[in-house]
Motif scaffolding. Sequence first.
Motif, PDB file in Angstrom:
ATOM      1  N   ALA A 112      -0.945  -3.408  12.393  1.00 33.42           N
ATOM      2  CA  ALA A 112      -1.533  -3.548  10.925  1.00 33.42           C
ATOM      3  C   ALA A 112      -2.699  -4.186  10.815  1.00 33.42           C
ATOM      4  CB  ALA A 112      -0.320  -4.138  10.042  1.00 33.42           C
ATOM      5  N   ASP A 113      -3.789  -3.513  10.714  1.00 33.27           N
ATOM      6  CA  ASP A 113      -5.169  -4.332  11.034  1.00 33.27           C
ATOM      7  C   ASP A 113      -5.633  -4.921   9.721  1.00 33.27           C
ATOM      8  OD1 ASP A 113      -7.061  -5.368  12.922  1.00 33.27           O
ATOM      9  OD2 ASP A 113      -8.075  -3.359  13.343  1.00 33.27           O
ATOM     10  N   GLU A 114      -5.996  -6.193   9.815  1.00 34.22           N
ATOM     11  CA  GLU A 114      -6.417  -6.774   8.751  1.00 34.22           C
ATOM     12  C   GLU A 114      -5.554  -6.613   7.624  1.00 34.22           C
ATOM     13  OE1 GLU A 114     -10.889  -7.607   8.678  1.00 34.22           O
ATOM     14  OE2 GLU A 114     -10.802  -5.213   8.769  1.00 34.22           O
ATOM     15  N   ILE A 115      -4.165  -7.029   7.888  1.00 37.58           N
ATOM     16  CA  ILE A 115      -3.079  -6.916   6.817  1.00 37.58           C
ATOM     17  C   ILE A 115      -3.672  -7.667   5.520  1.00 37.58           C
ATOM     18  CG2 ILE A 115      -1.881  -8.974   7.741  1.00 37.58           C
ATOM     19  CD1 ILE A 115       0.521  -7.375   7.173  1.00 37.58           C
ATOM     20  N   ASN A 116      -4.256  -8.827   5.639  1.00 40.05           N
ATOM     21  CA  ASN A 116      -4.596  -9.733   4.438  1.00 40.05           C
ATOM     22  C   ASN A 116      -5.590  -8.911   3.347  1.00 40.05           C
ATOM     23  OD1 ASN A 116      -6.380 -10.108   6.300  1.00 40.05           O
ATOM     24  ND2 ASN A 116      -6.592 -12.122   5.582  1.00 40.05           N
ATOM     25  N   ARG A 117      -6.086  -7.896   3.807  1.00 41.47           N
ATOM     26  CA  ARG A 117      -6.961  -6.939   2.887  1.00 41.47           C
ATOM     27  C   ARG A 117      -6.451  -5.961   2.060  1.00 41.47           C
ATOM     28  NH1 ARG A 117     -11.908  -8.139   3.597  1.00 41.47           N
ATOM     29  NH2 ARG A 117     -13.029  -8.858   5.312  1.00 41.47           N
ATOM     30  N   ALA A 118      -5.176  -5.979   2.110  1.00 43.91           N
ATOM     31  CA  ALA A 118      -4.456  -5.072   1.303  1.00 43.91           C
ATOM     32  C   ALA A 118      -3.839  -5.850   0.029  1.00 43.91           C
ATOM     33  CB  ALA A 118      -3.412  -4.078   1.927  1.00 43.91           C
ATOM     34  N   SER A 119      -3.598  -5.189  -0.998  1.00 42.82           N
ATOM     35  CA  SER A 119      -2.841  -5.900  -2.149  1.00 42.82           C
ATOM     36  C   SER A 119      -1.659  -6.254  -1.860  1.00 42.82           C
ATOM     37  CB  SER A 119      -2.947  -4.939  -3.445  1.00 42.82           C
ATOM     38  OG  SER A 119      -1.947  -3.756  -3.149  1.00 42.82           O
ATOM     39  N   PRO A 120      -1.118  -7.375  -2.593  1.00 43.07           N
ATOM     40  CA  PRO A 120       0.332  -8.008  -2.226  1.00 43.07           C
ATOM     41  C   PRO A 120       1.310  -6.642  -2.307  1.00 43.07           C
ATOM     42  CG  PRO A 120      -0.959  -9.626  -3.468  1.00 43.07           C
ATOM     43  CD  PRO A 120      -1.861  -8.347  -3.346  1.00 43.07           C
ATOM     44  N   LYS A 121       1.037  -5.934  -3.330  1.00 47.18           N
ATOM     45  CA  LYS A 121       2.050  -4.633  -3.533  1.00 47.18           C
ATOM     46  C   LYS A 121       2.226  -3.983  -2.310  1.00 47.18           C
ATOM     47  CE  LYS A 121       3.055  -0.528  -6.478  1.00 47.18           C
ATOM     48  NZ  LYS A 121       2.583   0.032  -7.404  1.00 47.18           N
ATOM     49  N   THR A 122       0.936  -3.580  -1.782  1.00 49.20           N
ATOM     50  CA  THR A 122       1.059  -2.911  -0.414  1.00 49.20           C
ATOM     51  C   THR A 122       1.534  -3.584   0.772  1.00 49.20           C
ATOM     52  OG1 THR A 122      -0.916  -1.543  -1.172  1.00 49.20           O
ATOM     53  CG2 THR A 122      -0.455  -1.377   1.070  1.00 49.20           C
ATOM     54  N   GLN A 123       1.116  -4.878   0.768  1.00 50.28           N
ATOM     55  CA  GLN A 123       1.797  -5.721   1.939  1.00 50.28           C
ATOM     56  C   GLN A 123       3.277  -5.758   1.994  1.00 50.28           C
ATOM     57  OE1 GLN A 123       0.182  -9.674   1.627  1.00 50.28           O
ATOM     58  NE2 GLN A 123      -2.126  -8.976   1.622  1.00 50.28           N
ATOM     59  N   SER A 124       3.962  -5.802   0.720  1.00 48.08           N
ATOM     60  CA  SER A 124       5.344  -5.658   0.449  1.00 48.08           C
ATOM     61  C   SER A 124       6.026  -4.512   0.929  1.00 48.08           C
ATOM     62  CB  SER A 124       5.605  -6.274  -1.102  1.00 48.08           C
ATOM     63  OG  SER A 124       5.361  -5.189  -1.895  1.00 48.08           O
ATOM     64  N   ALA A 125       5.252  -3.537   1.200  1.00 44.04           N
ATOM     65  CA  ALA A 125       5.958  -1.963   1.625  1.00 44.04           C
ATOM     66  C   ALA A 125       6.506  -2.410   3.085  1.00 44.04           C
ATOM     67  CB  ALA A 125       4.877  -1.221   1.675  1.00 44.04           C
ATOM     68  N   LEU A 126       5.911  -3.456   3.656  1.00 44.33           N
ATOM     69  CA  LEU A 126       6.462  -3.690   5.174  1.00 44.33           C
ATOM     70  C   LEU A 126       7.660  -4.534   5.166  1.00 44.33           C
ATOM     71  CD1 LEU A 126       2.899  -4.317   7.030  1.00 44.33           C
ATOM     72  CD2 LEU A 126       4.325  -2.558   7.217  1.00 44.33           C
ATOM     73  N   LEU A 127       7.854  -5.171   4.047  1.00 40.82           N
ATOM     74  CA  LEU A 127       8.898  -6.249   4.178  1.00 40.82           C
ATOM     75  C   LEU A 127      10.383  -5.647   4.598  1.00 40.82           C
ATOM     76  CD1 LEU A 127       8.161  -8.284   0.978  1.00 40.82           C
ATOM     77  CD2 LEU A 127       8.102  -9.056   3.256  1.00 40.82           C
TER      78      LEU A 127
END
Length: 323
Positions: A112-127
Amino acid sequence: MTMTPEQATWFSDVFERIVSNVDRVLLGKAHIIRLALTALFSEGHLLLEDYPGTGKTSLARAIAQSVRGTSNRVQFTPDLLPGDITGVNIYDQRTGNFEFHRGPVFANIVLADEINRASPKTQSALLEVMEEGQVTVDGVTHPVAGPFMVIATQNPIEQAGTYRLPEAQLDRFIMKASIGYPDHEATIRILEGSERKAHEIVVPEVVPAATVVEMAALARSVHVDASINDYVSRLVDSTRTAAEVRLGVSVRGALALVRASKTLAAASGRYYVTPDDIKSLAEPVLAHRLVLDPEAEFEGVTSSSVIAQILIETAPPIDRPAV
């Protein structure tokens, strides 16, 4: 059932063979390779805070090739949607049914390259997939194949247009580390092989993916003495009472430290955990879970320095763990 000395020797041999194999691609970085493999065999995930061009993609690809697994790279951007990662249901007009199209998360090693560039909603898809090894779309659960590991990256310098990872997401990563730039000797070796592009380098298989799953289960059987658990508990308690810390290490963090230490012990050819295993992994496993007091951060205090001080102040067990 506790791991036997013979099993510990076998585990260590396979572990070191994979390290040597990946080292063909990520030259001079045996330490970070060992940390990444420790995360893999601990059934955890790795967060790399590093600069562009340090070999993050090569690391993920080489690990996947070493264990005859699959790897996918996802470039996180602000317009990336959760379905772009997990997959979506698409209506098939011929059959009149919805068909699930798997996303890139369905691989053994996911970068997951540069994970902090995506929105929190997209980041949470990995939880969900990071914690439970499965993806739920429209109420239907789709398990991912084992072994499964997310290697996420973020740039420590460029913060424009980024979204800081929430504490709940950071807690899902068993470790946080940095590859860093290669030393002079390694750089020379890299330049000597400049006629080959990074994606053209293929390392041979060391073990099949099924063996990685077996080794992960074996690592869980490493003996942990009661004094070691007491030591970990005291370390974690100290992070919660430290003056510079606003939020200390959770129980998940304590469990992660024990799990990773079991793997490190097995990788060292031992079937029991020692205080040195805990000490060597405390910083990469615990530091990213701390939330520092703003005033302490302003004064230059870092999470790593807090963990280092706690290790100095917390006495380890002095007796050899009984097995």
